[in-house]
Each structure stands twice: as C-alpha cells, then as structure tokens.
Design an enzyme around this catalytic site. Structure first.
Site, PDB file in Angstrom:
ATOM      1  N   ASP A   8       0.474  -0.740  -0.099  1.00  0.00           N
ATOM      2  CA  ASP A   8      -0.136   0.201  -0.009  1.00  0.00           C
ATOM      3  C   ASP A   8       0.692   1.439   0.115  1.00  0.00           C
ATOM      4  OD1 ASP A   8      -2.400   2.212   0.779  1.00  0.00           O
ATOM      5  OD2 ASP A   8      -2.209   1.035   2.623  1.00  0.00           O
ATOM      6  N   ILE A   9       1.050   2.195  -1.214  1.00  0.00           N
ATOM      7  CA  ILE A   9       1.586   3.618  -0.639  1.00  0.00           C
ATOM      8  C   ILE A   9       1.295   3.787   0.066  1.00  0.00           C
ATOM      9  CG2 ILE A   9      -0.289   4.423  -2.883  1.00  0.00           C
ATOM     10  CD1 ILE A   9       2.904   4.848  -4.777  1.00  0.00           C
ATOM     11  N   ASN A  22      -7.786  12.198 -10.800  1.00  0.00           N
ATOM     12  CA  ASN A  22      -8.281  12.605 -11.857  1.00  0.00           C
ATOM     13  C   ASN A  22      -8.223  13.915 -12.084  1.00  0.00           C
ATOM     14  OD1 ASN A  22     -10.578  14.003 -10.341  1.00  0.00           O
ATOM     15  ND2 ASN A  22     -10.927  12.041  -9.896  1.00  0.00           N
ATOM     16  N   GLY A  30      -9.786   3.732  -5.377  1.00  0.00           N
ATOM     17  CA  GLY A  30      -8.594   3.286  -5.847  1.00  0.00           C
ATOM     18  C   GLY A  30      -7.850   3.568  -4.590  1.00  0.00           C
ATOM     19  N   ASP A  32      -6.386   7.347  -5.589  1.00  0.00           N
ATOM     20  CA  ASP A  32      -6.736   8.486  -4.967  1.00  0.00           C
ATOM     21  C   ASP A  32      -7.393   8.664  -4.185  1.00  0.00           C
ATOM     22  OD1 ASP A  32      -7.197  10.754  -5.298  1.00  0.00           O
ATOM     23  OD2 ASP A  32      -8.308  10.811  -6.940  1.00  0.00           O
ATOM     24  N   THR A 116      -4.134   1.754 -14.857  1.00  0.00           N
ATOM     25  CA  THR A 116      -4.451   0.124 -14.891  1.00  0.00           C
ATOM     26  C   THR A 116      -5.261  -0.085 -14.129  1.00  0.00           C
ATOM     27  OG1 THR A 116      -2.346  -0.187 -13.560  1.00  0.00           O
ATOM     28  CG2 THR A 116      -1.555  -0.418 -15.232  1.00  0.00           C
ATOM     29  N   GLY A 117      -5.928   0.884 -13.456  1.00  0.00           N
ATOM     30  CA  GLY A 117      -7.164   0.715 -12.167  1.00  0.00           C
ATOM     31  C   GLY A 117      -8.507   0.716 -13.271  1.00  0.00           C
ATOM     32  N   TYR A 119      -9.514   3.271 -15.113  1.00  0.00           N
ATOM     33  CA  TYR A 119      -8.345   3.472 -16.679  1.00  0.00           C
ATOM     34  C   TYR A 119      -8.933   2.939 -16.603  1.00  0.00           C
ATOM     35  CZ  TYR A 119      -8.789   8.757 -14.594  1.00  0.00           C
ATOM     36  OH  TYR A 119     -10.060   9.708 -14.047  1.00  0.00           O
TER      37      TYR A 119
HETATM   38  N1  AR6 Z   1      -1.497   1.488  -3.502  1.00  0.00           N
HETATM   39  C1  AR6 Z   1      -0.900   1.146  -4.549  1.00  0.00           C
HETATM   40  N2  AR6 Z   1      -1.359   1.439  -5.016  1.00  0.00           N
HETATM   41  C2  AR6 Z   1      -2.488   0.768  -5.209  1.00  0.00           C
HETATM   42  C3  AR6 Z   1      -3.930   1.657  -3.945  1.00  0.00           C
HETATM   43  C4  AR6 Z   1      -2.735   1.941  -2.628  1.00  0.00           C
HETATM   44  N3  AR6 Z   1      -3.444   2.156  -1.517  1.00  0.00           N
HETATM   45  N4  AR6 Z   1      -5.127   1.350  -4.501  1.00  0.00           N
HETATM   46  C5  AR6 Z   1      -5.070   1.165  -5.671  1.00  0.00           C
HETATM   47  N5  AR6 Z   1      -3.840   0.610  -6.143  1.00  0.00           N
HETATM   48  P1  AR6 Z   1      -6.763   3.271 -10.051  1.00  0.00           P
HETATM   49  P2  AR6 Z   1      -6.401   4.967 -12.572  1.00  0.00           P
HETATM   50  C6  AR6 Z   1      -3.574   0.725  -8.084  1.00  0.00           C
HETATM   51  O1  AR6 Z   1      -7.984   3.311 -10.008  1.00  0.00           O
HETATM   52  O2  AR6 Z   1      -6.629   3.435 -12.967  1.00  0.00           O
HETATM   53  C7  AR6 Z   1      -9.884   6.611  -9.640  1.00  0.00           C
HETATM   54  O3  AR6 Z   1     -10.789   6.862  -8.708  1.00  0.00           O
HETATM   55  C8  AR6 Z   1      -4.408  -0.396  -8.159  1.00  0.00           C
HETATM   56  O4  AR6 Z   1      -4.156  -1.526  -8.341  1.00  0.00           O
HETATM   57  O5  AR6 Z   1      -6.733   3.723  -8.259  1.00  0.00           O
HETATM   58  O6  AR6 Z   1      -5.624   5.823 -12.643  1.00  0.00           O
HETATM   59  C9  AR6 Z   1      -9.481   8.689  -9.666  1.00  0.00           C
HETATM   60  O7  AR6 Z   1     -10.053   9.081  -8.985  1.00  0.00           O
HETATM   61  C10 AR6 Z   1      -3.838   0.214  -9.867  1.00  0.00           C
HETATM   62  O8  AR6 Z   1      -2.432  -0.559  -9.771  1.00  0.00           O
HETATM   63  O9  AR6 Z   1      -6.196   4.577 -10.859  1.00  0.00           O
HETATM   64  C11 AR6 Z   1     -10.107   8.481 -10.942  1.00  0.00           C
HETATM   65  O10 AR6 Z   1     -11.687   8.756 -10.793  1.00  0.00           O
HETATM   66  C12 AR6 Z   1      -3.509   1.251  -9.882  1.00  0.00           C
HETATM   67  O11 AR6 Z   1      -3.514   1.659  -7.925  1.00  0.00           O
HETATM   68  C13 AR6 Z   1      -9.338   6.981 -11.012  1.00  0.00           C
HETATM   69  O12 AR6 Z   1      -9.295   6.128 -10.558  1.00  0.00           O
HETATM   70  C14 AR6 Z   1      -4.747   2.281 -10.086  1.00  0.00           C
HETATM   71  O13 AR6 Z   1      -5.741   2.125 -10.156  1.00  0.00           O
HETATM   72  C15 AR6 Z   1      -7.939   6.803 -11.949  1.00  0.00           C
HETATM   73  O14 AR6 Z   1      -7.612   5.564 -12.658  1.00  0.00           O
END
Ligand code: AR6
Length: 167
Positions: A8-9, A22, A30, A32, A116-117, A119
C-alpha cells in the site's frame, strides 16, 4: 535500479508518493481514495486551490498525515483502445512527475501503476511505459530512489515480467 515492492503506497516513508488522480484533483476511488483518506482533510483543501489538472500533467501538494512529505498528483489517460494517444499521455505522466521530483529536491519517489485500475490501461503495456520512463530518469539521477509499488499479485507478476524483459 528500480525498486519494486508489493503493498500500500500510503504507508511508505519516502519523500514523495505519486497519486493516480482525476482531472478534478478532488479525490476518487482506488489509490486516490486511499491517499485522501490517509492524508486527511487538509489535502482536499489544498487540491481545491489548484483548480484541476490536465491529463498527462502533474501537480504537487504536501503529504499531510502521510509518512511521505509530498504527494505528486498525476492524471493518467483513460484507456480507449490504444489509438487515442494513451501511450504518449501515460509517458507524459511519468515525465511530469519526474520534473516535479527534480524541482523539489525529492530524493525518493514511489509510483503506483498509473491508469491500470479504473482507467483500464492494460497492465503489461502500462508497465513497459512505466519502466522505460523510470529507467530513463534513473540513468541521469542515480542517487534518487525510484520505487514501483504493486498493490496486488497481478500487478506484481506483470511488472516482474516487464522488468525482466527490459534488463
Ligand atoms: N497503493 C498502491 N497501489 C494502489 C492502491 C494503494 N493503496 N490502491 C490501488 N492501487 P486506480 P487509475 C493500484 O483505479 O486506473 C480514481 O477514482 C491499483 O491496483 O487507483 O489511474 C481516480 O480518482 C491499480 O494497479 O487509478 C480516477 O478517477 C493502480 O493503483 C481514477 O480512479 C491504479 O488504479 C484513476 O484511475
């Protein structure tokens, strides 16, 4: 060398962590959501003053209650099939973050797997872009620690594969 860890970052004691945000910069799900929850309400207050951020760019705020001093917020592209500048915009995210790393004298920075989540960017393709940009930066900034954070086994396995390819 790029360090790769699973976890967890928000828990990392580094100078800066990167947020996959975003365009509003006002929080979401996620990583964020996790960063905003852990940092506390001071973060959204500061973000409100920034007035949003275009895709591919980055903005920096303080870390508030996080162990990290800084948060670099970047906006990854939404995956629309691959022919809508997604690769270029994802590269830009990493470059924009590294510009802020340089400008703020940051000596350690941790990245989640941007886009990669929610989006939907394919993880291996995103990983290749991420490692290319991280390696480029490291080749000129050997003393700055760069960490790729994998939140789950799937991301970790894909990143390991990509890392092996690029070695
Ligand atoms: N620590 C590290 N990595 C994480 C954590 C964490 N605590 N939580 C999730 N991930 P995403 P996006 C990983 O969806 O695709 C948001 O609602 C996760 O497994 O967080 O860039 C924003 O507000 C994945 O590999 O971001 C935007 O609307 C990675 O983080 C949208 O999501 C990215 O997943 C951005 O989407």
């Amino acid at each position: 060398m790029i360090n790769m860890i699973k976890g967890d970052i928000t828990t990392l004691k580094v100078d800066a962590i990167v947020n996959a945000a975003n365009n509003s910069l006002l929080g979401g799900d996620g990583v964020d959501g996790a960063i905003h929850r852990a940092a506390g309400p001071g973060l959204v207050e500061e973000c409100r003053k920034l007035g949003g951020c275009p895709t591919g760019e980055a903005r920096i705020t303080k870390g508030y209650r996080l162990p990290a001093e800084w948060i670099i917020h970047t906006i990854g592209p939404i995956w629309l099939g691959g022919s809508n500048e997604e690769d270029r915009l994802l590269s830009m995210c990493y470059k924009s973050c590294f510009e802020l790393v340089e400008q703020n004298g940051i000596t350690s920075v941790a990245f989640p797997s941007i886009s990669t989540g929610a989006y939907g960017f394919p993880i291996e393709r995103a990983g290749r872009i991420a490692f290319k940009e991280m390696c480029n930066f490291k080749s000129n900034h050997e003393s700055i620690e760069v960490i790729a954070v994998c939140f789950n086994d799937h991301v970790y396995d894909c990143y390991r594969k990509v890392m092996k390819e690029t070695r």
